[in-house]
Scaffold this active site. Structure first.
Site, PDB file in Angstrom:
ATOM      1  N   ASN A  88       0.827  -1.206   0.000  1.00 38.21           N
ATOM      2  CA  ASN A  88       0.000   0.000   0.000  1.00 38.21           C
ATOM      3  C   ASN A  88       0.860   1.254   0.000  1.00 38.21           C
ATOM      4  O   ASN A  88       1.950   1.273   0.567  1.00 38.21           O
ATOM      5  CB  ASN A  88      -0.918   0.006   1.222  1.00 38.21           C
ATOM      6  CG  ASN A  88      -1.851  -1.189   1.234  1.00 38.21           C
ATOM      7  OD1 ASN A  88      -2.191  -1.735   0.190  1.00 38.21           O
ATOM      8  ND2 ASN A  88      -2.252  -1.611   2.423  1.00 38.21           N
ATOM      9  N   VAL A  89       0.337   2.315  -0.592  1.00 36.38           N
ATOM     10  CA  VAL A  89       1.068   3.583  -0.650  1.00 36.38           C
ATOM     11  C   VAL A  89       0.536   4.591   0.360  1.00 36.38           C
ATOM     12  O   VAL A  89       1.021   5.722   0.409  1.00 36.38           O
ATOM     13  CB  VAL A  89       1.024   4.183  -2.082  1.00 36.38           C
ATOM     14  CG1 VAL A  89       1.742   3.279  -3.065  1.00 36.38           C
ATOM     15  CG2 VAL A  89      -0.411   4.439  -2.537  1.00 36.38           C
ATOM     16  N   HIS A 105       5.705  -0.172  -2.988  1.00 35.55           N
ATOM     17  CA  HIS A 105       5.214   0.516  -4.185  1.00 35.55           C
ATOM     18  C   HIS A 105       5.197   2.030  -4.060  1.00 35.55           C
ATOM     19  O   HIS A 105       4.547   2.714  -4.841  1.00 35.55           O
ATOM     20  CB  HIS A 105       3.817  -0.005  -4.542  1.00 35.55           C
ATOM     21  CG  HIS A 105       3.813  -1.453  -4.890  1.00 35.55           C
ATOM     22  ND1 HIS A 105       2.710  -2.258  -4.780  1.00 35.55           N
ATOM     23  CD2 HIS A 105       4.812  -2.259  -5.351  1.00 35.55           C
ATOM     24  CE1 HIS A 105       3.012  -3.494  -5.146  1.00 35.55           C
ATOM     25  NE2 HIS A 105       4.285  -3.516  -5.506  1.00 35.55           N
TER      26      HIS A 105
END
Length: 236
Positions: A88-89, A105
């Site tokens: 997750n970002v 990511h």
């Protein structure tokens, strides 16, 4: 001596905080083509669209709150050495209080140089100006690993996976590589706990046909299954 628990998280844990996933039928990809918002070519072809897309994601992130799954993982730090590897970002793990987090990511809370993506800066608030520049003189871009780009923290994640005494997988189907390969770097005797509402005993075995590890499925959404799992691990 504390055991090491490695936690691999995906979109499912953030979905319980109201953040849309990319791959579900009602997710972010339903309204956008990957080629238009998540490639280097898209950034140069239509910079405004890409910046606007991630500005909106950042605004949603700041409006969201960590959920019971995020907070439960913090509780595990009382008994275990915890490392979180997330696809997750968002920054919900950080805001819940978790300490050792590796983002595979990228991170919405950061921007980076278009010349050198390893040169990052924190962003204040949610909106990146279209003409904002890095100190090196290049235009800033979202600190997101676009499709086709290498995953800079993958080697770090592999080293962490190899240290695991327990592996927990939350909210990810492990369909995205190279992140999906991490399950193969844990030792064969390491138990794997999977929290996913789509799982049952049969499904979990079929999903990992080449994994010799014992798999313990928790077939619940993250905000329900993770607190249950954490309670079980703390009581062992």
């Amino acid at each position: 001596m504390k055991k090491t628990v490695v936690v691999l998280t995906g979109a499912g844990i953030s979905a319980d905080s109201g953040l849309a996933t990319f791959r579900n039928s009602d997710g972010l990809w339903a309204n956008h083509r990957v080629e238009d918002i998540c490639t280097v070519e898209a950034l140069y072809r239509n910079r405004d669209l890409v910046i606007d897309f991630y500005n909106h994601r950042r605004k949603e992130m700041l409006e969201a709150q960590p959920n019971a799954a995020h907070y439960s993982l913090v509780e595990l730090e009382e008994k275990f050495n915890i490392y979180i590897i997330t696809q997750n970002v968002d920054n919900l793990h950080e805001r819940a209080g978790s300490k050792n987090i590796v983002h595979l990511h990228g991170e919405l809370s950061k921007l980076c140089s278009t010349k050198d993506t390893s040169k990052t800066v924190e962003i204040d608030g949610w909106e990146q100006a279209k003409d904002s520049k890095h100190p090196d003189g290049s235009l800033l871009r979202p600190f997101i690993v676009f499709f086709g780009e290498p995953v800079p923290n993958m080697d770090i994640a592999v080293d962490i996976a190899r240290k695991a005494d327990i592996l927990i997988i939350i909210g990810t189907s492990l369909n995205v590589y190279p992140a999906a390969s991490l399950v193969h770097f844990v030792e064969n005797n390491v138990p794997i706990y999977i929290v996913d509402p789509a799982l049952n005993d049969k499904d979990s075995v079929l999903q990992y046909p080449n994994v010799p590890n014992i798999i313990y499925p928790y077939p619940y959404r993250a905000s329900v299954g993770v607190p249950l799992l954490v309670k079980d691990l703390l009581n062992k």
